[in-house]
Scaffold this motif. Structure first.
Motif, PDB file in Angstrom:
ATOM      1  N   VAL A   1       4.803   4.121  12.143  1.00 26.88           N
ATOM      2  CA  VAL A   1       5.603   3.882  10.936  1.00 26.88           C
ATOM      3  C   VAL A   1       4.767   3.161   9.882  1.00 26.88           C
ATOM      4  CG1 VAL A   1       7.631   2.676  10.044  1.00 26.88           C
ATOM      5  CG2 VAL A   1       7.752   3.850  12.240  1.00 26.88           C
ATOM      6  N   ASP A   2       3.928   2.217  10.318  1.00 28.00           N
ATOM      7  CA  ASP A   2       3.123   1.431   9.373  1.00 28.00           C
ATOM      8  C   ASP A   2       2.158   2.282   8.561  1.00 28.00           C
ATOM      9  OD1 ASP A   2       4.396  -0.851  10.135  1.00 28.00           O
ATOM     10  OD2 ASP A   2       2.779  -1.571  11.423  1.00 28.00           O
ATOM     11  N   VAL A   3       1.673   3.377   9.154  1.00 25.11           N
ATOM     12  CA  VAL A   3       0.726   4.234   8.433  1.00 25.11           C
ATOM     13  C   VAL A   3       1.410   5.473   7.845  1.00 25.11           C
ATOM     14  CG1 VAL A   3      -1.304   3.433   9.665  1.00 25.11           C
ATOM     15  CG2 VAL A   3      -0.031   5.381  10.550  1.00 25.11           C
ATOM     16  N   ASN A   4       2.735   5.448   7.833  1.00 23.74           N
ATOM     17  CA  ASN A   4       3.547   6.484   7.200  1.00 23.74           C
ATOM     18  C   ASN A   4       3.313   7.888   7.757  1.00 23.74           C
ATOM     19  OD1 ASN A   4       4.768   4.613   5.413  1.00 23.74           O
ATOM     20  ND2 ASN A   4       2.943   4.696   4.125  1.00 23.74           N
TER      21      ASN A   4
ATOM     22  N   PRO B   1       7.321   9.797  13.514  1.00 27.86           N
ATOM     23  CA  PRO B   1       6.606   8.757  14.262  1.00 27.86           C
ATOM     24  C   PRO B   1       6.845   8.820  15.766  1.00 27.86           C
ATOM     25  CG  PRO B   1       8.316   7.793  12.877  1.00 27.86           C
ATOM     26  CD  PRO B   1       8.226   9.238  12.524  1.00 27.86           C
TER      27      PRO B   1
ATOM     28  N   GLY C   1      -5.249   5.661  10.744  1.00 32.39           N
ATOM     29  CA  GLY C   1      -4.699   4.349  11.038  1.00 32.39           C
ATOM     30  C   GLY C   1      -5.567   3.171  10.658  1.00 32.39           C
ATOM     31  N   HIS C   2      -6.863   3.418  10.482  1.00 32.74           N
ATOM     32  CA  HIS C   2      -7.791   2.312  10.194  1.00 32.74           C
ATOM     33  C   HIS C   2      -8.674   2.629   9.005  1.00 32.74           C
ATOM     34  CE1 HIS C   2      -6.492   0.511  13.906  1.00 32.74           C
ATOM     35  NE2 HIS C   2      -6.739   1.641  14.537  1.00 32.74           N
TER      36      HIS C   2
ATOM     37  N   LYS D   1      -8.705  -7.914   5.377  1.00 35.29           N
ATOM     38  CA  LYS D   1      -8.236  -6.826   6.236  1.00 35.29           C
ATOM     39  C   LYS D   1      -9.246  -5.680   6.282  1.00 35.29           C
ATOM     40  CE  LYS D   1      -4.268  -3.952   7.252  1.00 35.29           C
ATOM     41  NZ  LYS D   1      -3.607  -4.363   8.449  1.00 35.29           N
TER      42      LYS D   1
ATOM     43  N   GLU E   1     -10.445  -3.929   9.782  1.00 36.72           N
ATOM     44  CA  GLU E   1     -10.270  -2.501  10.039  1.00 36.72           C
ATOM     45  C   GLU E   1     -11.612  -1.801  10.224  1.00 36.72           C
ATOM     46  OE1 GLU E   1      -7.380  -0.896  10.606  1.00 36.72           O
ATOM     47  OE2 GLU E   1      -6.298  -2.777  10.352  1.00 36.72           O
TER      48      GLU E   1
END
Length: 92
Positions: A2-5, A9, A53-54, A63, A67
């Motif tokens: 969900v965090d990376v849309n 998911p 994701g990264h 951040k 990452e």
């Protein structure tokens, strides 16, 4: 997920769990000589997680550095998986 849309998911979470379990089992057991397939499957998965994701290039410091370190860790694990794929394909 969900965090990376990512779309769907739950589906991506299920695919991630399946990839990590089945890929790892194939590498560990080399079942039917398919350790190379598990290693390749895991390597592709890890490489895809970097832009999905990264994506360190999209973040601000600190951040971005965090990452970036995760992305570098993924690349080093891919190197080990390549070695595992080569060794699992060799005749015993």
């Amino acid at each position: 997920m969900v965090d990376v849309n990512l779309p769907y998911p739950r589906l991506f979470a299920l695919a991630t769990i399946t990839t990590q379990l089945v890929g790892s089992l194939l590498v560990i057991t080399n079942f039917s000589g398919l350790g190379w397939l598990g290693a390749g499957w895991l390597a592709v998965f890890l490489l895809l997680t970097i832009p999905l994701g990264h994506a360190f290039w999209t973040f601000e410091e600190p951040k971005r550095t965090h990452e970036f370190h995760i992305a570098l860790e993924h690349v080093t694990v891919v190197g080990g998986l390549i070695l595992a794929a080569i060794l699992s394909a060799l005749p015993m």
